[in-house]
Design an enzyme around this catalytic site. Structure first.
Site, PDB file in Angstrom:
ATOM      1  N   GLN A  70       0.845  -1.194   0.000  1.00 58.64           N
ATOM      2  CA  GLN A  70       0.000   0.000   0.000  1.00 58.64           C
ATOM      3  C   GLN A  70       0.882   1.246   0.000  1.00 58.64           C
ATOM      4  O   GLN A  70       1.781   1.386   0.834  1.00 58.64           O
ATOM      5  CB  GLN A  70      -0.939   0.028   1.217  1.00 58.64           C
ATOM      6  CG  GLN A  70      -1.996   1.119   1.036  1.00 58.64           C
ATOM      7  CD  GLN A  70      -2.870   1.345   2.251  1.00 58.64           C
ATOM      8  OE1 GLN A  70      -2.362   1.480   3.363  1.00 58.64           O
ATOM      9  NE2 GLN A  70      -4.168   1.394   2.061  1.00 58.64           N
ATOM     10  N   TYR A  76      -5.744  10.986   3.704  1.00 60.54           N
ATOM     11  CA  TYR A  76      -4.365  11.311   3.302  1.00 60.54           C
ATOM     12  C   TYR A  76      -4.369  12.068   1.964  1.00 60.54           C
ATOM     13  O   TYR A  76      -5.421  12.435   1.454  1.00 60.54           O
ATOM     14  CB  TYR A  76      -3.516  10.040   3.287  1.00 60.54           C
ATOM     15  CG  TYR A  76      -3.450   9.422   4.672  1.00 60.54           C
ATOM     16  CD1 TYR A  76      -2.877  10.145   5.722  1.00 60.54           C
ATOM     17  CD2 TYR A  76      -4.010   8.175   4.949  1.00 60.54           C
ATOM     18  CE1 TYR A  76      -2.848   9.627   7.014  1.00 60.54           C
ATOM     19  CE2 TYR A  76      -3.979   7.655   6.240  1.00 60.54           C
ATOM     20  CZ  TYR A  76      -3.399   8.376   7.270  1.00 60.54           C
ATOM     21  OH  TYR A  76      -3.376   7.878   8.542  1.00 60.54           O
ATOM     22  N   ARG A 116      -8.177  -5.697  12.377  1.00 62.01           N
ATOM     23  CA  ARG A 116      -7.811  -6.051  13.755  1.00 62.01           C
ATOM     24  C   ARG A 116      -7.755  -7.550  13.991  1.00 62.01           C
ATOM     25  O   ARG A 116      -6.932  -8.033  14.760  1.00 62.01           O
ATOM     26  CB  ARG A 116      -8.776  -5.355  14.719  1.00 62.01           C
ATOM     27  CG  ARG A 116      -8.522  -3.840  14.780  1.00 62.01           C
ATOM     28  CD  ARG A 116      -9.705  -3.090  15.304  1.00 62.01           C
ATOM     29  NE  ARG A 116     -10.848  -3.192  14.395  1.00 62.01           N
ATOM     30  CZ  ARG A 116     -12.052  -2.696  14.625  1.00 62.01           C
ATOM     31  NH1 ARG A 116     -12.282  -2.081  15.765  1.00 62.01           N
ATOM     32  NH2 ARG A 116     -13.031  -2.815  13.733  1.00 62.01           N
TER      33      ARG A 116
HETATM   34  C1  LIG Z   1      -3.500  -0.494  13.913  1.00 63.38           C
HETATM   35  C2  LIG Z   1      -4.227  -0.108  12.640  1.00 63.38           C
HETATM   36  C3  LIG Z   1      -3.485   0.399  11.579  1.00 63.38           C
HETATM   37  C4  LIG Z   1      -4.104   0.712  10.358  1.00 63.38           C
HETATM   38  N1  LIG Z   1      -3.347   1.136   9.305  1.00 63.38           N
HETATM   39  C5  LIG Z   1      -3.922   1.310   8.095  1.00 63.38           C
HETATM   40  C6  LIG Z   1      -3.122   1.586   6.950  1.00 63.38           C
HETATM   41  O1  LIG Z   1      -1.882   1.645   7.012  1.00 63.38           O
HETATM   42  N2  LIG Z   1      -3.758   1.770   5.761  1.00 63.38           N
HETATM   43  C7  LIG Z   1      -5.131   1.693   5.654  1.00 63.38           C
HETATM   44  O2  LIG Z   1      -5.664   1.864   4.552  1.00 63.38           O
HETATM   45  N3  LIG Z   1      -5.898   1.397   6.717  1.00 63.38           N
HETATM   46  C8  LIG Z   1      -5.338   1.182   7.915  1.00 63.38           C
HETATM   47  N4  LIG Z   1      -6.114   0.808   8.975  1.00 63.38           N
HETATM   48  C9  LIG Z   1      -7.546   0.499   8.751  1.00 63.38           C
HETATM   49  C10 LIG Z   1      -7.720  -1.007   8.486  1.00 63.38           C
HETATM   50  O3  LIG Z   1      -7.124  -1.374   7.251  1.00 63.38           O
HETATM   51  C11 LIG Z   1      -9.204  -1.415   8.445  1.00 63.38           C
HETATM   52  O4  LIG Z   1      -9.854  -0.732   7.401  1.00 63.38           O
HETATM   53  C12 LIG Z   1      -9.903  -1.126   9.758  1.00 63.38           C
HETATM   54  O5  LIG Z   1      -9.167  -1.669  10.840  1.00 63.38           O
HETATM   55  C13 LIG Z   1     -11.322  -1.708   9.794  1.00 63.38           C
HETATM   56  O6  LIG Z   1     -11.282  -3.104   9.591  1.00 63.38           O
HETATM   57  P1  LIG Z   1     -11.489  -4.139  10.828  1.00 63.38           P
HETATM   58  O7  LIG Z   1     -12.845  -3.821  11.415  1.00 63.38           O
HETATM   59  O8  LIG Z   1     -11.454  -5.483  10.162  1.00 63.38           O
HETATM   60  O9  LIG Z   1     -10.370  -3.911  11.785  1.00 63.38           O
HETATM   61  C14 LIG Z   1      -5.507   0.537  10.219  1.00 63.38           C
HETATM   62  C15 LIG Z   1      -6.254   0.053  11.316  1.00 63.38           C
HETATM   63  C16 LIG Z   1      -5.632  -0.274  12.504  1.00 63.38           C
HETATM   64  C17 LIG Z   1      -6.446  -0.835  13.644  1.00 63.38           C
END
Ligand SMILES: Cc1cc2nc3c(=O)[nH]c(=O)nc-3n(C[C@H](O)[C@H](O)[C@H](O)COP(=O)(O)O)c2cc1C
Length: 369
Positions: free
Chosen positions: A98, A179, A313
């Site tokens: 990414q 971003y 997560r």
């Molecule tokens: C610790 C953490 C870091 C993340 N870093 C990014 C990232 O680098 N790029 C991005 O597009 N989303 C990032 N996200 C968002 C996740 O990709 C994802 O969309 C979000 O956690 C919701 O999905 P989930 O409910 O399965 O956790 C991050 C989320 C968390 C919790």
């Protein structure tokens, strides 16, 4: 269609329909921004995902905030990523990188020569950013001059080329979460009156030039795009998201890229969902993310609402998430305190299934685990 069946993404056949969502974890070298050896361990532990999308990786030196983030703008960084992609491939996995630029979410305490962060318009993000002097409000960024925009497109081009050289299977252009690309897309952050602001077509131009550059470097089948129409926490907003993202989806379809990755929380009310419209417009692989669990993911795939489901997560805490889902096994709980703190703990020490059972059995007999 089942979550556990293979699926097509560009020219790749992926082993299953689970995607590890991009997750910035702040585990890279603080100065060089090269991934450290633990990063290869972390991703290879999770290689049973159909596809891994790497953490957001900075495309330029001016894109810098929290220490520990990784980058892919110089040769040493390219070299440092090679063992990571090799480790994932050795386990039979696939990994896209990414690519992102913080834009107005950087801070001058960390940028080269302490220059102000850049953005489409001089409008600060709402909220605070971690600096060496503690939490500070996001700064008012400097609006890019017209001729400077092209350089940021070139930054993404170089990063896409670098990602290919580092062994990634493709790149995901990060047009989500407030971003730089997202700042251009949405009229709450983009108030330009030149070729990159105003109409939906003009606001999408920056993204599409970056996509075209990535296609030049890697081919359309190795390029994906992530968008987040519902993300508003830092004050980024748009007056007509349905029209904006419909246009983006149509343009990405015309370019034939591998996939569109939509963050649309599973709790989004039906009348606010954009997924049905975007999926109709975009015929490549469609990835849905946010708030999914095993059952809701199985349903979404069975109903044809997406080709792949991304988990964030749950993949942090469960390196063997695919196996756990297959066996309907219990899940480890993510430890939020260690999400961004550096080090191995909370990064590469979440137990695999057999280990959990071992610990649980020991606990049941009163032995120390
Ligand atoms: C610790 C953490 C870091 C993340 N870093 C990014 C990232 O680098 N790029 C991005 O597009 N989303 C990032 N996200 C968002 C996740 O990709 C994802 O969309 C979000 O956690 C919701 O999905 P989930 O409910 O399965 O956790 C991050 C989320 C968390 C919790």
């Amino acid at each position: 269609m089942s979550l556990f069946q293979p699926g097509q993404l560009g020219e790749l056949e992926l082993a299953n329909r689970l995607v590890m969502a991009p997750l910035g974890r702040a585990r890279s070298d603080e100065r060089s921004r090269e991934p450290l050896p633990r990063v290869a361990t972390y991703y290879s532990q999770r290689a049973s995902a159909g596809l891994i999308v790497s953490e957001a990786t900075h495309v330029a030196a001016e894109s810098v905030s929290r220490p520990g983030g990784s980058a892919i703008h110089d040769d040493a960084q390219v070299e440092a990523w090679k063992p990571v992609t090799a480790a994932v491939h050795a386990e039979g996995g696939r990994i896209f990188q990414q690519l992102f630029h913080l834009g107005r979410k950087a801070h001058q305490s960390r940028t080269p020569n302490h220059q102000l962060p850049v953005a489409p318009s001089a409008i600060a993000a709402r909220g605070e950013v971690a600096t060496p002097d503690g939490q500070q409000p996001f700064p008012v960024p400097r609006a890019l001059a017209l001729e400077e925009v092209a350089q940021r497109v070139e930054d993404f081009r170089r990063a896409a080329r670098n990602a290919g050289q580092a062994g990634f299977d493709g790149v995901e252009i990060h047009a989500a979460n407030g971003y730089l690309i997202d700042q251009f897309l949405r009229d709450g952050a983009n108030q330009r009156s030149d070729a990159y602001g105003g109409s939906v077509e003009k606001r999408a131009r920056f993204l599409l030039e970056i996509v075209d550059a990535a296609i030049d470097e890697l081919g359309a089948s190795r390029v994906g795009v992530r968008v987040s129409p519902h993300f508003r926490v830092d004050g980024i907003d748009d007056s007509d998201p349905a029209a904006l993202y419909a246009y983006v989806a149509d343009q990405l379809q015309a370019r034939g890229i591998a996939y569109l990755h939509l963050i649309e929380p599973d709790s989004t009310p039906a009348n606010e969902r954009l997924a049905p419209d975007l999926r109709q417009r975009f015929k490549g692989a469609f990835i849905l993310a946010a708030e999914f669990d095993r059952d809701s993911a199985i349903r979404a795939i069975a109903e044809g609402r997406a080709d792949f489901i991304a988990f964030g997560r749950l993949f942090i805490a469960n390196p063997d998430l695919v196996e756990r889902f297959r066996r309907q096994a219990p899940l480890n709980t993510p430890d939020e305190a260690s999400f961004y703190v550096g080090g191995d703990h909370g990064y590469i020490d979440y137990p695999f299934l057999g280990e959990t059972q071992f610990h649980a059995e020991r606990a049941a007999t009163g032995e120390p685990a």
